[in-house]
Design a protein around this motif. Structure first.
Motif, PDB file in Angstrom:
ATOM      1  N   MET A   1       0.021  18.307   7.275  1.00 43.39           N
ATOM      2  CA  MET A   1       0.428  17.133   6.530  1.00 43.39           C
ATOM      3  C   MET A   1       1.193  17.557   5.269  1.00 43.39           C
ATOM      4  N   ARG A   2       2.272  16.819   4.962  1.00 49.73           N
ATOM      5  CA  ARG A   2       3.086  17.137   3.791  1.00 49.73           C
ATOM      6  C   ARG A   2       2.392  16.714   2.512  1.00 49.73           C
ATOM      7  N   LYS A   3       2.658  17.469   1.477  1.00 47.09           N
ATOM      8  CA  LYS A   3       2.127  17.153   0.153  1.00 47.09           C
ATOM      9  C   LYS A   3       2.937  15.980  -0.426  1.00 47.09           C
ATOM     10  N   PRO A   4       2.289  14.948  -0.938  1.00 44.44           N
ATOM     11  CA  PRO A   4       3.030  13.812  -1.496  1.00 44.44           C
ATOM     12  C   PRO A   4       3.779  14.216  -2.776  1.00 44.44           C
ATOM     13  N   LYS A   5       4.929  13.577  -2.987  1.00 41.24           N
ATOM     14  CA  LYS A   5       5.726  13.848  -4.188  1.00 41.24           C
ATOM     15  C   LYS A   5       5.018  13.295  -5.419  1.00 41.24           C
ATOM     16  N   ASP A   6       5.180  14.010  -6.498  1.00 43.33           N
ATOM     17  CA  ASP A   6       4.628  13.553  -7.777  1.00 43.33           C
ATOM     18  C   ASP A   6       5.766  12.875  -8.549  1.00 43.33           C
ATOM     19  N   PHE A   7       5.928  11.585  -8.286  1.00 47.54           N
ATOM     20  CA  PHE A   7       7.030  10.835  -8.893  1.00 47.54           C
ATOM     21  C   PHE A   7       6.911  10.771 -10.408  1.00 47.54           C
ATOM     22  N   ASP A   8       5.708  10.680 -10.920  1.00 52.19           N
ATOM     23  CA  ASP A   8       5.529  10.603 -12.366  1.00 52.19           C
ATOM     24  C   ASP A   8       6.057  11.852 -13.071  1.00 52.19           C
ATOM     25  N   GLU A  10       8.295  13.927 -11.893  1.00 51.45           N
ATOM     26  CA  GLU A  10       9.747  13.971 -11.721  1.00 51.45           C
ATOM     27  C   GLU A  10      10.441  13.031 -12.702  1.00 51.45           C
ATOM     28  N   LEU A  11       9.881  11.839 -12.902  1.00 51.61           N
ATOM     29  CA  LEU A  11      10.450  10.892 -13.865  1.00 51.61           C
ATOM     30  C   LEU A  11      10.356  11.435 -15.286  1.00 51.61           C
ATOM     31  N   LYS A  12       9.232  12.064 -15.618  1.00 49.90           N
ATOM     32  CA  LYS A  12       9.072  12.643 -16.945  1.00 49.90           C
ATOM     33  C   LYS A  12      10.082  13.762 -17.161  1.00 49.90           C
ATOM     34  N   ALA A  13      10.284  14.600 -16.145  1.00 51.30           N
ATOM     35  CA  ALA A  13      11.256  15.689 -16.253  1.00 51.30           C
ATOM     36  C   ALA A  13      12.666  15.142 -16.458  1.00 51.30           C
ATOM     37  N   LEU A  14      13.011  14.079 -15.740  1.00 56.33           N
ATOM     38  CA  LEU A  14      14.335  13.463 -15.917  1.00 56.33           C
ATOM     39  C   LEU A  14      14.479  12.842 -17.303  1.00 56.33           C
ATOM     40  N   ALA A  15      13.432  12.196 -17.783  1.00 55.31           N
ATOM     41  CA  ALA A  15      13.472  11.600 -19.121  1.00 55.31           C
ATOM     42  C   ALA A  15      13.621  12.678 -20.189  1.00 55.31           C
ATOM     43  N   ASP A  16      12.914  13.790 -20.022  1.00 55.01           N
ATOM     44  CA  ASP A  16      13.031  14.900 -20.971  1.00 55.01           C
ATOM     45  C   ASP A  16      14.438  15.483 -20.962  1.00 55.01           C
TER      46      ASP A  16
END
Length: 101
Positions: A1-8, A10-16
């Protein structure tokens, strides 16, 4: 089973990254003001000049400014305005920025 993406995260990294880009842009604009010698103008005058430049519609005037700016960056006319040791009333102080020349 694939590991779910950590959207939070990723969003924090983009905001930074966006914040860092905005900070770099502001710093570069400040460096441009200093390099051209416009830091000797008081804040009201500098704001007025920029507001006027932003509203000019004449293409020939804008092209003249563009050519002068390109020549400045190429070092052909890199003669900033004369500096004054006194800060004009209303001019912004350097808060942790580049040391005055």
């Amino acid at each position: 089973m694939r590991k779910p993406k950590d959207f939070d995260s990723e969003l924090k990294a983009l905001a930074d990254k966006a914040k860092a880009i905005k900070e770099r842009r502001v710093r570069q604009l400040g460096e441009l003001v200093t390099a051209t010698g416009a830091d000797t103008l008081d804040a009201d005058m500098l704001a007025g000049v920029l507001l006027h430049a932003a509203t000019v519609k004449d293409a020939a005037t804008k092209e003249g400014w563009r050519k002068a700016g390109a020549a400045f960056f190429q070092g052909k006319t890199r003669q900033p305005a004369p500096r004054s040791d006194q800060r004009s009333e209303g001019a912004l102080p350097l808060d942790g920025g580049a040391a005055p020349r």
